[in-house]
Design a protein around this motif. Sequence first.
Motif, PDB file in Angstrom:
ATOM      1  N   LYS A  66       0.719  -1.341   0.181  1.00 32.57           N
ATOM      2  CA  LYS A  66       0.306  -0.280   0.172  1.00 32.57           C
ATOM      3  C   LYS A  66       1.085   1.055  -0.005  1.00 32.57           C
ATOM      4  CE  LYS A  66      -4.089  -1.714   2.388  1.00 32.57           C
ATOM      5  NZ  LYS A  66      -5.072  -1.220   3.639  1.00 32.57           N
ATOM      6  N   HIS A  67       2.147   1.245   0.692  1.00 29.59           N
ATOM      7  CA  HIS A  67       2.780   2.430   0.512  1.00 29.59           C
ATOM      8  C   HIS A  67       3.615   2.814  -1.142  1.00 29.59           C
ATOM      9  CE1 HIS A  67       6.020   5.517   2.773  1.00 29.59           C
ATOM     10  NE2 HIS A  67       6.671   4.450   1.762  1.00 29.59           N
ATOM     11  N   LYS A  68       4.597   2.126  -1.179  1.00 30.15           N
ATOM     12  CA  LYS A  68       4.858   1.475  -2.458  1.00 30.15           C
ATOM     13  C   LYS A  68       3.211   2.480  -3.465  1.00 30.15           C
ATOM     14  CE  LYS A  68       7.716  -2.111  -2.248  1.00 30.15           C
ATOM     15  NZ  LYS A  68       8.330  -3.333  -2.160  1.00 30.15           N
ATOM     16  N   THR A  69       1.800   1.946  -3.406  1.00 28.91           N
ATOM     17  CA  THR A  69       1.329   1.980  -4.491  1.00 28.91           C
ATOM     18  C   THR A  69       0.925   3.414  -4.163  1.00 28.91           C
ATOM     19  OG1 THR A  69      -0.014  -0.261  -4.189  1.00 28.91           O
ATOM     20  CG2 THR A  69      -1.299   1.613  -5.364  1.00 28.91           C
ATOM     21  N   SER A  70       0.865   4.178  -3.576  1.00 30.42           N
ATOM     22  CA  SER A  70       0.684   5.846  -2.960  1.00 30.42           C
ATOM     23  C   SER A  70       2.238   6.395  -3.376  1.00 30.42           C
ATOM     24  CB  SER A  70       0.125   5.828  -0.687  1.00 30.42           C
ATOM     25  OG  SER A  70       1.301   5.542  -0.675  1.00 30.42           O
ATOM     26  N   LYS A  71       2.838   5.877  -2.943  1.00 30.17           N
ATOM     27  CA  LYS A  71       4.403   6.632  -3.310  1.00 30.17           C
ATOM     28  C   LYS A  71       4.085   6.969  -4.671  1.00 30.17           C
ATOM     29  CE  LYS A  71       8.990   6.478  -2.796  1.00 30.17           C
ATOM     30  NZ  LYS A  71      10.193   5.841  -2.300  1.00 30.17           N
ATOM     31  N   ASN A  72       4.333   5.251  -6.025  1.00 30.80           N
ATOM     32  CA  ASN A  72       3.800   4.833  -7.029  1.00 30.80           C
ATOM     33  C   ASN A  72       2.524   6.204  -7.387  1.00 30.80           C
ATOM     34  OD1 ASN A  72       6.532   3.704  -6.949  1.00 30.80           O
ATOM     35  ND2 ASN A  72       4.700   1.993  -7.354  1.00 30.80           N
ATOM     36  N   GLN A  73       1.815   6.384  -6.693  1.00 28.51           N
ATOM     37  CA  GLN A  73       0.739   7.115  -7.197  1.00 28.51           C
ATOM     38  C   GLN A  73       0.532   8.844  -6.705  1.00 28.51           C
ATOM     39  OE1 GLN A  73      -2.536   6.260  -4.560  1.00 28.51           O
ATOM     40  NE2 GLN A  73      -3.452   4.323  -6.276  1.00 28.51           N
ATOM     41  N   TRP A  74       1.386   9.332  -6.148  1.00 25.87           N
ATOM     42  CA  TRP A  74       1.772  10.820  -5.689  1.00 25.87           C
ATOM     43  C   TRP A  74       2.758  11.062  -6.898  1.00 25.87           C
ATOM     44  CZ3 TRP A  74       0.522  14.809  -3.592  1.00 25.87           C
ATOM     45  CH2 TRP A  74      -0.307  13.885  -2.759  1.00 25.87           C
ATOM     46  N   THR A  78       3.557   9.060  -9.899  1.00 22.25           N
ATOM     47  CA  THR A  78       2.718   9.546 -11.456  1.00 22.25           C
ATOM     48  C   THR A  78       1.917  10.903 -11.408  1.00 22.25           C
ATOM     49  OG1 THR A  78       2.638   7.014 -11.555  1.00 22.25           O
ATOM     50  CG2 THR A  78       1.025   8.743 -12.852  1.00 22.25           C
ATOM     51  N   GLY A  79       1.357  11.375 -10.172  1.00 19.67           N
ATOM     52  CA  GLY A  79       0.875  12.947 -10.290  1.00 19.67           C
ATOM     53  C   GLY A  79       1.164  13.403 -10.639  1.00 19.67           C
TER      54      GLY A  79
END
Length: 166
Positions: free
Chosen positions: A75-83, A85-86
């Motif tokens: 989840k942490h990696k995914t949220s970091k990747n979303q930031w 990417t944004g």
Amino acid sequence: MECLQCMERISEYLDKELSESEHQDMQVHLDECKDCRNAMNELAHLREATKLSIDSIPVPPDLANKILFSIQEEKHKTSKNQWITGILLILFSSPLLLFLTRTFTSIFNLIYTTGAVFWRSLMTLITVVSPWFMLSLGILSAVGIIIGAIIILRLIRGFDLNEVLQ
């Protein structure tokens, strides 16, 4: 009931997921059909052997904690990747949006036209006027360019993004 229908529903029969009437139909067919009964027995034995094999594997005592920790890391990696990417989308799309807007095109045209006028005026003055006058004109042009850049920056800062999106 036909054998094909029976074969499609054997797993449901063994799991006791059939309605009472469907279960009775399957039971009647299995009593009459040796091939389907053998297939059902093989599947039942295979299920039992698989269950015994799985039950014989020792489960580490901290397995649940490891799984939960892995989920949290993901989840942490995914949220970091979303930031990331944004941010990258904003960085790469902002110049494109600015380039495509009518206001930016007008500003670019204004800068280009002003530059072309200055250049033509400079070329004309070089051939007609003295070098000292040209130097002072060059300094004034540089000041004009700086003032123009400041004005353009203030216009861009006051620019409403919602205007672009509509």
